[in-house]
Write an enzyme that holds these catalytic residues in place. Structure first.
Site, PDB file in Angstrom:
ATOM      1  CE  LYS A 104      -3.077   1.917  -3.672  1.00 20.16           C
ATOM      2  NZ  LYS A 104      -1.977   1.914  -2.681  1.00 20.16           N
ATOM      3  N   GLY A 105      -2.741   6.876  -5.956  1.00 18.58           N
ATOM      4  CA  GLY A 105      -3.570   8.070  -6.147  1.00 18.58           C
ATOM      5  C   GLY A 105      -2.931   9.003  -7.166  1.00 18.58           C
ATOM      6  N   GLY A 136       0.816  -1.210   0.000  1.00 20.47           N
ATOM      7  CA  GLY A 136       0.000   0.000   0.000  1.00 20.47           C
ATOM      8  C   GLY A 136       0.850   1.260   0.000  1.00 20.47           C
ATOM      9  CG  ASP A 137       0.296   4.029   2.215  1.00 18.52           C
ATOM     10  OD1 ASP A 137      -0.838   4.410   1.888  1.00 18.52           O
ATOM     11  OD2 ASP A 137       0.580   3.619   3.349  1.00 18.52           O
ATOM     12  CD  GLU A 138       1.567   0.021  -3.161  1.00 19.99           C
ATOM     13  OE1 GLU A 138       0.576   0.786  -3.131  1.00 19.99           O
ATOM     14  OE2 GLU A 138       1.512  -1.161  -2.813  1.00 19.99           O
ATOM     15  CD  GLN A 187      -6.892  -1.184   1.092  1.00 16.78           C
ATOM     16  OE1 GLN A 187      -7.659  -1.771   0.357  1.00 16.78           O
ATOM     17  NE2 GLN A 187      -7.205  -0.043   1.656  1.00 16.78           N
ATOM     18  CB  VAL A 208      11.372  12.595 -10.183  1.00 15.66           C
ATOM     19  CG1 VAL A 208      12.060  11.475 -10.938  1.00 15.66           C
ATOM     20  CG2 VAL A 208      10.707  13.577 -11.155  1.00 15.66           C
ATOM     21  NE  ARG A 239     -24.449 -16.350   4.486  1.00 13.34           N
ATOM     22  CZ  ARG A 239     -24.416 -17.648   4.728  1.00 13.34           C
ATOM     23  NH1 ARG A 239     -24.909 -18.484   3.850  1.00 13.34           N
ATOM     24  NH2 ARG A 239     -23.903 -18.115   5.846  1.00 13.34           N
ATOM     25  CG  LEU A 295       7.507   8.179  -3.383  1.00  9.57           C
ATOM     26  CD1 LEU A 295       6.501   7.054  -3.466  1.00  9.57           C
ATOM     27  CD2 LEU A 295       7.498   8.773  -1.997  1.00  9.57           C
ATOM     28  CG  LEU A 296      14.045   7.109  -9.164  1.00  8.37           C
ATOM     29  CD1 LEU A 296      14.341   5.687  -8.725  1.00  8.37           C
ATOM     30  CD2 LEU A 296      13.939   7.144 -10.697  1.00  8.37           C
ATOM     31  N   GLY A 302      -5.818   5.870   1.753  1.00  5.12           N
ATOM     32  CA  GLY A 302      -5.536   7.301   1.749  1.00  5.12           C
ATOM     33  C   GLY A 302      -4.697   7.586   0.520  1.00  5.12           C
ATOM     34  CG  HIS A 303      -5.687   6.547  -2.825  1.00  2.00           C
ATOM     35  ND1 HIS A 303      -6.557   5.895  -3.646  1.00  2.00           N
ATOM     36  CD2 HIS A 303      -5.165   5.587  -2.014  1.00  2.00           C
ATOM     37  CE1 HIS A 303      -6.565   4.597  -3.353  1.00  2.00           C
ATOM     38  NE2 HIS A 303      -5.731   4.387  -2.362  1.00  2.00           N
ATOM     39  CB  THR A 311      -2.711   9.181   3.883  1.00  3.19           C
ATOM     40  OG1 THR A 311      -1.595   8.810   3.102  1.00  3.19           O
ATOM     41  CG2 THR A 311      -3.312  10.434   3.340  1.00  3.19           C
TER      42      THR A 311
HETATM   43  P1  GDP Z   1      -1.452   5.601  -2.362  1.00  3.27           P
HETATM   44  O1  GDP Z   1      -2.180   5.158  -1.138  1.00  3.27           O
HETATM   45  O2  GDP Z   1      -0.858   4.470  -3.109  1.00  3.27           O
HETATM   46  O3  GDP Z   1      -2.267   6.509  -3.231  1.00  3.27           O
HETATM   47  O4  GDP Z   1      -0.210   6.459  -1.836  1.00  3.27           O
HETATM   48  P2  GDP Z   1      -0.244   7.583  -0.682  1.00  3.27           P
HETATM   49  O5  GDP Z   1      -0.834   8.808  -1.250  1.00  3.27           O
HETATM   50  O6  GDP Z   1      -0.809   7.051   0.579  1.00  3.27           O
HETATM   51  O7  GDP Z   1       1.318   7.727  -0.399  1.00  3.27           O
HETATM   52  C1  GDP Z   1       2.210   8.129  -1.390  1.00  3.27           C
HETATM   53  C2  GDP Z   1       2.875   9.444  -0.922  1.00  3.27           C
HETATM   54  O8  GDP Z   1       3.967   9.729  -1.749  1.00  3.27           O
HETATM   55  C3  GDP Z   1       1.970  10.660  -1.029  1.00  3.27           C
HETATM   56  O9  GDP Z   1       2.280  11.544   0.016  1.00  3.27           O
HETATM   57  C4  GDP Z   1       2.341  11.269  -2.378  1.00  3.27           C
HETATM   58  O10 GDP Z   1       2.092  12.668  -2.454  1.00  3.27           O
HETATM   59  C5  GDP Z   1       3.801  10.982  -2.408  1.00  3.27           C
HETATM   60  N1  GDP Z   1       4.391  10.774  -3.731  1.00  3.27           N
HETATM   61  C6  GDP Z   1       3.893  10.115  -4.795  1.00  3.27           C
HETATM   62  N2  GDP Z   1       4.824  10.022  -5.770  1.00  3.27           N
HETATM   63  C7  GDP Z   1       5.922  10.624  -5.301  1.00  3.27           C
HETATM   64  C8  GDP Z   1       7.235  10.822  -5.824  1.00  3.27           C
HETATM   65  O11 GDP Z   1       7.580  10.402  -6.912  1.00  3.27           O
HETATM   66  N3  GDP Z   1       8.136  11.471  -5.007  1.00  3.27           N
HETATM   67  C9  GDP Z   1       7.812  11.947  -3.781  1.00  3.27           C
HETATM   68  N4  GDP Z   1       8.746  12.567  -3.074  1.00  3.27           N
HETATM   69  N5  GDP Z   1       6.575  11.759  -3.256  1.00  3.27           N
HETATM   70  C10 GDP Z   1       5.659  11.119  -4.007  1.00  3.27           C
HETATM   71  P1  IMO Z   2      -3.783   2.703   0.492  1.00  4.72           P
HETATM   72  O1  IMO Z   2      -4.936   2.554  -0.463  1.00  4.72           O
HETATM   73  C1  IMO Z   2      -1.256   0.995   3.589  1.00  4.72           C
HETATM   74  C2  IMO Z   2      -3.124  -1.923   6.274  1.00  4.72           C
HETATM   75  C3  IMO Z   2      -3.262  -1.529   7.727  1.00  4.72           C
HETATM   76  C4  IMO Z   2      -3.126  -2.898   8.367  1.00  4.72           C
HETATM   77  C5  IMO Z   2      -3.882  -3.804   7.400  1.00  4.72           C
HETATM   78  C6  IMO Z   2      -5.321  -4.059   7.787  1.00  4.72           C
HETATM   79  O2  IMO Z   2      -3.614   4.106   0.989  1.00  4.72           O
HETATM   80  O3  IMO Z   2      -2.542   2.108  -0.080  1.00  4.72           O
HETATM   81  P2  IMO Z   2      -7.534  -2.618   7.662  1.00  4.72           P
HETATM   82  O4  IMO Z   2      -7.903  -1.319   8.325  1.00  4.72           O
HETATM   83  O5  IMO Z   2      -7.611  -2.581   6.180  1.00  4.72           O
HETATM   84  O6  IMO Z   2      -8.286  -3.785   8.227  1.00  4.72           O
HETATM   85  O7  IMO Z   2      -5.992  -2.850   8.062  1.00  4.72           O
HETATM   86  O8  IMO Z   2      -3.832  -3.150   6.155  1.00  4.72           O
HETATM   87  N1  IMO Z   2      -3.718  -0.967   5.313  1.00  4.72           N
HETATM   88  C7  IMO Z   2      -3.003  -0.137   4.549  1.00  4.72           C
HETATM   89  N2  IMO Z   2      -1.668   0.093   4.511  1.00  4.72           N
HETATM   90  N3  IMO Z   2      -2.069   1.618   2.729  1.00  4.72           N
HETATM   91  C8  IMO Z   2      -3.401   1.378   2.727  1.00  4.72           C
HETATM   92  O9  IMO Z   2      -4.230   1.865   1.789  1.00  4.72           O
HETATM   93  C9  IMO Z   2      -3.930   0.490   3.696  1.00  4.72           C
HETATM   94  N4  IMO Z   2      -5.170   0.049   4.000  1.00  4.72           N
HETATM   95  C10 IMO Z   2      -5.017  -0.848   4.969  1.00  4.72           C
HETATM   96  O10 IMO Z   2      -2.232  -0.654   8.127  1.00  4.72           O
HETATM   97  O11 IMO Z   2      -1.786  -3.297   8.367  1.00  4.72           O
HETATM   98 MG    MG Z   3      -2.195   5.523   0.923  1.00  2.30          MG
END
Ligand code: GDP
Ligand code: IMO
Ligand code: MG
Length: 428
Positions: free
Chosen positions: A16-17, A12-14, A222, A412, A142, A329-330, A40-41, A297
């Site tokens: 995607k948003g 997660g948090d790669e 996720q 970047v 259900r 995030l390179l 959280g995107h 986030t």
């Molecule tokens: P998501 O859940 O996959 O949408 O990712 P999140 O938004 O939770 O976390 C990614 C974080 O990295 C956010 O704070 C973005 O603003 C930030 N971000 C995304 N791409 C880059 C990047 O290439 N470089 C930097 N420094 N930040 C980035």
């Molecule tokens: P995005 O879309 C990162 C993690 C939680 C926990 C596990 C289970 O922003 O990438 P849950 O509340 O879903 O039952 O929690 O999954 N988790 C995430 N980690 N990014 C997310 O979403 C996540 N959504 C859930 O931290 O380890």
């Molecule tokens: Mg996220």
């Protein structure tokens, strides 16, 4: 070739948003297919920052249809708050469609999420405490309530009455407050009034869009390692965030998925508990956390940090058909003397390149690394691959070689403009 899935390929948090927002500019429809406000995107453009939880990242363009599909669990209160926040940020014109078959997150789900975690103590999952697991549990059991039920007062009341018979018993076992039918019913009828204009059969809508050959972007929440089936069970979320779950979670045929873009950080992060073979705890981890602002986030928890794990990416690709990568995030790695990629694991003396299903075995996996020279130059303004320092180019090439997946994009910086496209992704 117009249907693309954007899928997290780590924990997660790669980013995607960010990528969904970037690709939304050339899409007709953006669909969230699973999860809820555990996601959280973060999106940045024109100097503004937006944090989306339930709403698809196509919401900023009024010409795009944004769909919350049947596979989601939706907390109506949280959704209305998110819409309010967007309104305050000036986002008032949008197209939103909510599946009548999506599951409703109720307040007792949130209570139970917290109580279960507390009971597990140091074995807790580390959930976001948004009620996600208990809501999906009720769906499978259900006794879950559906978004469409909100539109029929009598039916909703009788479904809620049945659910409360069971849930109040469960709540009392945990010593939690029980819910009163009338007040909960009235609260949800208020939400229903506000959400009614958006509720429809999104499977019908999506199939019509497919007939029109519209460009459809499916936005995962996720990541593959948090997949209920293919992730690091039990330290996972309660849905399947991978491309193979899109047809079921959206009500479309599997044949309509054309391409899968895996989103991966140039390193790895994880929030919550569970094994993480390439995790690092040293000064480098601290530097990456602060440079990358690696704090959740949703919960603001510091994210755990590790090196890029190619075994994880190959696992994600195997179970979900990722055929291209976006490396995010390179820029955060700039300044490090060296960077590492995990190519294999050593499991009690045996060299493996797959993820063991047994958690205990996974916990015993020691990463085997290839190490590369770092780069010191600022890369946040590059617009082509060629402008990257040679060592950074070599790092991306190594990721392609070791994972066996072509890199179509890299990023970047957090802004929409800091995105470099190497290859057309919709028509890969
Ligand atoms: P998501 O859940 O996959 O949408 O990712 P999140 O938004 O939770 O976390 C990614 C974080 O990295 C956010 O704070 C973005 O603003 C930030 N971000 C995304 N791409 C880059 C990047 O290439 N470089 C930097 N420094 N930040 C980035
Ligand atoms: P995005 O879309 C990162 C993690 C939680 C926990 C596990 C289970 O922003 O990438 P849950 O509340 O879903 O039952 O929690 O999954 N988790 C995430 N980690 N990014 C997310 O979403 C996540 N959504 C859930 O931290 O380890
Ligand atoms: Mg996220």
């Amino acid at each position: 070739m117009s249907r693309l899935v954007v899928e997290g390929s780590q924990w997660g948090d790669e980013g995607k948003g960010k990528i969904t927002d970037f690709l939304a500019q050339e899409s007709d429809v953006v669909v969230r297919f699973q999860g809820g406000n555990n996601a959280g995107h973060t999106i940045k453009f024109n100097g503004c920052k937006y944090a989306l939880k339930l709403i698809p990242s196509g919401i900023f363009n009024k010409n795009i249809k944004n769909v919350l599909a049947n596979g989601m669990v939706i907390n109506p209160k949280a959704l209305l708050e998110e819409l309010d926040l967007l309104k305050k940020q000036g986002i008032t014109e949008y197209q939103l469609y909510i599946s009548n078959r999506a599951t409703v997150v109720m307040p007792y789900h949130i209570d139970l999420d917290g109580a279960k975690e507390e009971l597990l103590g140091d074995k807790k999952i580390g959930t976001t405490k948004k009620g996600i697991g208990p809501a999906y549990t009720d769906k499978a059991d259900r006794i879950g309530l559906r978004i469409g039920d909100l539109l029929n007062e009598n039916y909703f009341r009788s479904r809620l009455e049945d659910a409360l018979k069971i849930k109040n018993r469960e709540l009392s076992l945990y010593g939690l407050k029980e819910y009163d039918l009338e007040s909960l019913f009235n609260e949800y009828m208020e939400y229903a009034k506000k959400l009614k204009p958006y509720i429809c059969d999104t499977s019908v809508l999506l199939n019509e869009e497919i007939k029109k050959n519209s460009k459809i972007l499916f936005e995962g929440a996720q990541g593959a390692m948090l997949c209920l089936d293919h992730g690091t069970f039990p330290y996972v979320t309660s849905s399947s965030p991978i491309a193979s779950s899109v047809p079921l979670n959206c009500g479309i045929a599997p044949k309509y998925i054309d391409n899968v873009l895996g989103i991966a950080k140039a390193y790895t992060t994880r929030v919550g508990e569970g094994p993480f073979p390439t995790e690092i705890f040293d000064e480098i981890a601290h530097t990456i956390r602060e440079t990358g602002n690696e704090y959740g986030t949703v919960t603001r928890r510091p994210r755990r940090i590790g090196w890029f794990d190619a075994v994880v990416i190959k696992h994600a690709a195997r179970v979900s058909g990722i055929n291209q990568l976006a490396v995010m995030l390179l820029d955060v790695l700039t300044g490090l003397d060296e960077v590492k990629v995990c190519t294999h694991y050593n499991l009690n003396g045996k060299i493996i390149d797959y993820m063991p299903s047994c958690l205990e075995e996974f916990e015993n996996c020691q990463p085997i690394y290839e190490t590369f020279k770092g780069w010191k130059e600022d890369i946040s303004k590059v617009t082509t691959f060629e402008e990257l320092p040679a060592n950074c180019q070599a790092y991306l090439k190594a990721i392609e070689r070791i994972t066996g997946i072509e890199i179509s994009m890299f990023s970047v910086g957090p802004d929409r403009l800091q995105t470099i496209v190497l290859k057309e992704v919709f028509n890969a």
